[in-house]
Scaffold this active site. Sequence first.
Site, PDB file in Angstrom:
ATOM      1  N   LYS A 185      27.753  14.022   6.854  1.00 29.76           N
ATOM      2  CA  LYS A 185      28.756  15.042   7.142  1.00 29.76           C
ATOM      3  C   LYS A 185      30.176  14.499   6.917  1.00 29.76           C
ATOM      4  CE  LYS A 185      28.038  17.286  10.967  1.00 29.76           C
ATOM      5  NZ  LYS A 185      27.746  18.640  11.327  1.00 29.76           N
TER       6      LYS A 185
ATOM      7  N   ARG B 198      31.365  15.943  16.562  1.00 36.40           N
ATOM      8  CA  ARG B 198      30.018  16.203  16.030  1.00 36.40           C
ATOM      9  C   ARG B 198      29.389  14.928  15.497  1.00 36.40           C
ATOM     10  NH1 ARG B 198      29.785  21.960  14.453  1.00 36.40           N
ATOM     11  NH2 ARG B 198      31.924  22.733  14.503  1.00 36.40           N
TER      12      ARG B 198
ATOM     13  N   GLY C 245      20.118  19.126  14.462  1.00 33.66           N
ATOM     14  CA  GLY C 245      19.951  19.480  15.868  1.00 33.66           C
ATOM     15  C   GLY C 245      19.418  18.356  16.731  1.00 33.66           C
TER      16      GLY C 245
ATOM     17  N   MET D 167      20.932  15.431  17.448  1.00 32.39           N
ATOM     18  CA  MET D 167      21.945  14.708  18.229  1.00 32.39           C
ATOM     19  C   MET D 167      22.986  15.699  18.731  1.00 32.39           C
ATOM     20  SD  MET D 167      22.278  11.186  16.110  1.00 32.39           S
ATOM     21  CE  MET D 167      22.607  12.017  14.576  1.00 32.39           C
TER      22      MET D 167
ATOM     23  N   ARG E  45      26.843  19.959   2.028  1.00 31.45           N
ATOM     24  CA  ARG E  45      25.957  18.862   1.636  1.00 31.45           C
ATOM     25  C   ARG E  45      25.043  19.372   0.533  1.00 31.45           C
ATOM     26  NH1 ARG E  45      22.625  19.410   7.225  1.00 31.45           N
ATOM     27  NH2 ARG E  45      21.903  21.480   6.736  1.00 31.45           N
TER      28      ARG E  45
ATOM     29  N   HIS F 101     -11.223   9.396   7.538  1.00 34.45           N
ATOM     30  CA  HIS F 101     -12.042   9.386   6.323  1.00 34.45           C
ATOM     31  C   HIS F 101     -11.910  10.709   5.583  1.00 34.45           C
ATOM     32  CE1 HIS F 101     -15.812   9.980   4.024  1.00 34.45           C
ATOM     33  NE2 HIS F 101     -15.682   8.694   3.759  1.00 34.45           N
TER      34      HIS F 101
ATOM     35  N   ARG G 106     -16.439   4.240 -11.594  1.00 31.65           N
ATOM     36  CA  ARG G 106     -17.322   3.624 -10.595  1.00 31.65           C
ATOM     37  C   ARG G 106     -18.758   3.965 -10.958  1.00 31.65           C
ATOM     38  NH1 ARG G 106     -13.085   5.541  -6.911  1.00 31.65           N
ATOM     39  NH2 ARG G 106     -12.287   3.801  -5.660  1.00 31.65           N
TER      40      ARG G 106
ATOM     41  N   ARG H  86     -16.815  -0.140 -14.321  1.00 27.93           N
ATOM     42  CA  ARG H  86     -17.031  -1.191 -13.335  1.00 27.93           C
ATOM     43  C   ARG H  86     -18.518  -1.324 -13.043  1.00 27.93           C
ATOM     44  NH1 ARG H  86     -14.649  -0.671  -7.419  1.00 27.93           N
ATOM     45  NH2 ARG H  86     -16.432   0.707  -7.154  1.00 27.93           N
TER      46      ARG H  86
ATOM     47  N   GLU I 168      -9.420  -7.873  -5.869  1.00 34.73           N
ATOM     48  CA  GLU I 168      -9.461  -7.122  -4.613  1.00 34.73           C
ATOM     49  C   GLU I 168      -9.759  -8.008  -3.416  1.00 34.73           C
ATOM     50  OE1 GLU I 168     -12.319  -3.936  -5.104  1.00 34.73           O
ATOM     51  OE2 GLU I 168     -13.607  -5.152  -6.359  1.00 34.73           O
TER      52      GLU I 168
ATOM     53  N   SER J  59      -7.649  -5.662 -12.854  1.00 28.20           N
ATOM     54  CA  SER J  59      -7.297  -4.366 -12.276  1.00 28.20           C
ATOM     55  C   SER J  59      -7.259  -4.553 -10.764  1.00 28.20           C
ATOM     56  CB  SER J  59      -8.333  -3.311 -12.668  1.00 28.20           C
ATOM     57  OG  SER J  59      -7.973  -2.079 -12.083  1.00 28.20           O
TER      58      SER J  59
ATOM     59  N   GLY K 120      -7.664  -3.834  -7.199  1.00 29.21           N
ATOM     60  CA  GLY K 120      -8.395  -2.904  -6.327  1.00 29.21           C
ATOM     61  C   GLY K 120      -7.707  -2.927  -4.981  1.00 29.21           C
ATOM     62  N   THR K 121      -6.662  -2.138  -4.887  1.00 34.68           N
ATOM     63  CA  THR K 121      -5.800  -2.249  -3.700  1.00 34.68           C
ATOM     64  C   THR K 121      -6.433  -1.658  -2.446  1.00 34.68           C
ATOM     65  OG1 THR K 121      -4.691  -0.309  -4.563  1.00 34.68           O
ATOM     66  CG2 THR K 121      -3.615  -2.435  -4.921  1.00 34.68           C
ATOM     67  N   ASN K 122      -7.528  -0.892  -2.615  1.00 33.69           N
ATOM     68  CA  ASN K 122      -8.214  -0.427  -1.402  1.00 33.69           C
ATOM     69  C   ASN K 122      -8.826  -1.621  -0.686  1.00 33.69           C
ATOM     70  OD1 ASN K 122      -7.655   2.114  -2.403  1.00 33.69           O
ATOM     71  ND2 ASN K 122      -9.686   2.377  -3.293  1.00 33.69           N
ATOM     72  N   ASP K 123      -9.639  -2.381  -1.430  1.00 36.72           N
ATOM     73  CA  ASP K 123     -10.257  -3.550  -0.807  1.00 36.72           C
ATOM     74  C   ASP K 123      -9.225  -4.636  -0.536  1.00 36.72           C
ATOM     75  OD1 ASP K 123     -13.083  -3.371  -0.247  1.00 36.72           O
ATOM     76  OD2 ASP K 123     -13.291  -2.858  -2.361  1.00 36.72           O
TER      77      ASP K 123
ATOM     78  N   CYS L  75      -6.230   0.228  -9.755  1.00 34.39           N
ATOM     79  CA  CYS L  75      -7.123   1.375  -9.676  1.00 34.39           C
ATOM     80  C   CYS L  75      -7.444   1.759  -8.231  1.00 34.39           C
ATOM     81  CB  CYS L  75      -8.403   1.131 -10.466  1.00 34.39           C
ATOM     82  SG  CYS L  75      -9.352  -0.261  -9.835  1.00 34.39           S
TER      83      CYS L  75
ATOM     84  N   TYR M  38      -0.545  -0.408 -16.477  1.00 32.68           N
ATOM     85  CA  TYR M  38      -0.945   0.976 -16.188  1.00 32.68           C
ATOM     86  C   TYR M  38      -1.317   1.146 -14.723  1.00 32.68           C
ATOM     87  CZ  TYR M  38      -5.796  -0.676 -16.290  1.00 32.68           C
ATOM     88  OH  TYR M  38      -6.960  -1.335 -16.028  1.00 32.68           O
TER      89      TYR M  38
HETATM   90  C1  PEP Z   1     -10.468  -0.829  -4.617  1.00 27.25           C
HETATM   91  O1  PEP Z   1     -11.015  -1.599  -3.849  1.00 27.25           O
HETATM   92  O2  PEP Z   1      -9.258  -0.612  -4.642  1.00 27.25           O
HETATM   93  C2  PEP Z   1     -11.289  -0.088  -5.585  1.00 27.25           C
HETATM   94  C3  PEP Z   1     -10.725   0.676  -6.489  1.00 27.25           C
HETATM   95  O3  PEP Z   1     -12.628  -0.167  -5.411  1.00 27.25           O
HETATM   96  P1  PEP Z   1     -13.422   0.745  -4.362  1.00 27.25           P
HETATM   97  O4  PEP Z   1     -12.448   1.676  -3.768  1.00 27.25           O
HETATM   98  O5  PEP Z   1     -14.468   1.409  -5.152  1.00 27.25           O
HETATM   99  O6  PEP Z   1     -13.945  -0.291  -3.442  1.00 27.25           O
HETATM  100 MG    MG Z   2     -13.080  -2.124  -4.206  1.00 29.67          MG
END
Ligand code: PEP
Ligand code: MG
Length: 893
Positions: free
Chosen positions: A22, A91, A100, A102, A335, A451, A574, A629, A761, A780, A782-785, A848, A868
């Site tokens: 502001k 203000r 709103g 503060m 703004r 999940h 997969r 994979r 991973e 690649s 595997g950012t989940n694991d 991935c 990628y």
């Molecule tokens: C991961 O682990 O990021 C991955 C892509 O493999 P998954 O999810 O199948 O374990």
């Molecule tokens: Mg995995």
Amino acid sequence: MPRYVYDFASGNKELKDLLGGKGANLSEMTNLGLPVPPGFTVTTEACRAYLVSGAEPRELHDEVMAHLEALEKRTGRRLGQPDDPLLVSVRSGARFSMPGMMDTILNIGLNDSSVAGLAERSGDERFAWDSYRRLIQMFGTTVLGVDGGLFEAALEETKQEREVTDDLDLDAEDLRALAETFKRLIVGHAGRPMPQDPVEQLNLAIRAVFASWNGDRARVYRRREHIPDDLGTAVNVMAMVFGNLGEDSGTGVAFTRDPGTGRPGVYGDYLTDAQGEDVVAGIRNTVPLQELERINPEAYEELLGIMKTLEDHYRDLCDIEFTIERGRLWMLQTRVGKRTAAAAFRIATQLAEQGLIDADEALHRVSGAQLAQLMFPRFDTTAGVEPIARGVNASPGAAVGRAVFDSGTAVRRALEGERVILIRHETNPDDLEGMIAAEGVLTGRGGKTSHAAVVARGMGKTCVCGVETLEVDLAGRRCVAPGGVVIEEGDLISIDGSSGAVYRGTVPVVPSAVVEYFEGRSHPHGSADLVTAVDRIMSRADERRRLRVRANADTPEDAERARRFGAEGIGLCRTEHMFLGERRPLVERLILADTPQERQAALDALLPLQRRDFTGILRAMDGLPVTIRLIDPPLHEFLPDLTELSVRVALAEERARPDAEQARLLEAVRRLHEQNPMLGLRGVRLGLVVPGLFAMQVRAIGEAVAERRKAGGDPHAEIMIPLVGATAELAIVAEESRTVLARVAEETGVDVRCPIGTMIELPRAALTAGRLAREARFFSFGTNDLTQTTWGFSRDDVEGAFFAPYLDKGIFQTSPFETLDLEGVGRLIEIAVREGRATRPDLALGVCGEHGGDPASVHFFHTVGLDYVSCSPFRVPVARLEAARAAAAESRR
Ligand code: PEP
Ligand code: MG
């Protein structure tokens, strides 16, 4: 020496960190020569100092006094001057808008004597007393901490006594008496009188605004909006102008364009004889801004001119608050305005066409999250339907279908051509097929990281979760909503994943025009068209991005859709899903085989099926890379349930009819049973202990490549090994794979060599990437694991257990499964990128895990130098856009 106070004439719009949004914009308007009432801004730095030490910095008082003096000189009146008082508003205004959340205090400077001066000068006694009672009320609640309900009750009582319903029907004498009552309330509840010294009022008000940064409302809001807690707020002190001085006064809000659609025009509301608060409070009905042309043509013309000046200057949609005091227009705020996703795309393309912004700026003005919103179908709720319950808006979209309460029924009824909504307490991997078959998913428990939520978002499927007021009775195949509304299996329901609303029956759905466009079923038409805007932005995005975008897909249908959505290959196919359903017994036989012959029989049965799988996918992605994979199953998903089997065997024994085959199976299942399947016999480990399994898959890949090539296709298969931790694991499998491929080449006469690479991973893989790269042509991530193993928690177990309190306590800003944890997981990726490329400069790098489609994470993957990202087909356009935004943002820096 720090400077804690800035005159409006000495700041500018770039100083938002210091002056708040502001304050910075008031300075900008002042410098543009627009009619802004004079004033000054106390910086966020002063607030931060106050929040840390509990006291204002020593220099602040003198600086405020000096600026107040300058303000008094300019206006020719002193603050609270008895015969003609200068009054000011105080203000809050932080870096980010916190509407709103503060405090605001108006009419500072009024007291028992200056109220008479104001009456005299304005010629309106009622107005003066109304202003004073408003000051006492606001000051009492926000500065002195008196319960606001007490003032409201006193006001109500006065209205009842006077037998009126509207504040406007109270006269000067009523309001004077009310001011006295309010003052007594303050003495009674704050233990001190309403301060009469105007400077004390001002100082206390500034302090109260500082303190309101840490009020409950503000904290909760910041947490939800991911605004850091340590920014503090600025405080704007401005000479009061009054919109409540009669018919020739008023107040309003305006937008330079329609924030809903982005169309240029005059949009806003105006209220005659009112203060700003009255517009927001909705006490009286506002009129459309166009009416002002009739009420005050000069002010209207001037306002339109200012709106054009502001839009040209900010090169964006602006929202504005203004007041007209006795015919004279004053700008109180502007703004860059909030807007819907559709408006954001339209405005960005229109401004780019007008030459007001360049193409990179247009990319900056939209976001992947907005694009995602535009891709979900929506309910048409204009008919006024009411939800029966509400839950967490976990995955956007609008889904209608018949209620079913288990995965099997979902699959069966979907096969019969019915649309179904799967309702569960919560979901687990066993529900996957039901989730795929359903139009949408509804759960009674769990939040945005449950999940159901995570999987549904990944699939682009509508999901409402945590509908706690809904009693889900799985056994009875029904659920009960508040008020006793019963939904039986087969009843129609509608769920809105964007709002979390659950409806009984069918609410009509409007399909997303943007998805129709990506699918190639509709085309851009006309410049005001949303699809045209998306088309322009996406074309520019594809030119601009460096990152390639692939999709995670394991069926030809998904691969085709991904391609239509702009995927440049498959980053993760997969294969474990290919072993479920009717093929599962074959896998069970393979894993539990006692003899090589038994095992080989199972493998021989699987080979042609796998070859067909791969041929289909390679055909759908002809000419583009397909990273396949090798199987990475949590083993328990492929084995009979231990408890169920134990019961069966025990019952058989009890009936004195033991079943040798079942008993043998039970023994094997016991042997392979794992306490922590996520950390068990998975990935490459399984491939190394079950002879022939990986070799069969590699052979199927080789034969599929040969088949496609012979058919004139252009297949580009890549073989990826999961869950590698040691270079030797990779080396053994890679060597075996090359041998198998060489044999297939010999048999078919086709060169079927494929790049072989690994997933990264596990932390150990990341930390030994330099050595792994000797054996791998590509990585690649595997950012989940990698997230699970870096944090040491298993997603299935922990999301429901403690993510909600972790988010509440601010330990997580967002779930690390949604947005990459840069400090931990990100650092491992940096190490692996650096050390992997040091060994092999042309190492191809991708990601991935689910993060590949998350906007914030995509920016990191761009910066860290991946080649990628790969994400679910539905997220591909989002990733394309964010990859381009990341490239553009890098140039801006
Ligand atoms: C991961 O682990 O990021 C991955 C892509 O493999 P998954 O999810 O199948 O374990
Ligand atoms: Mg995995």
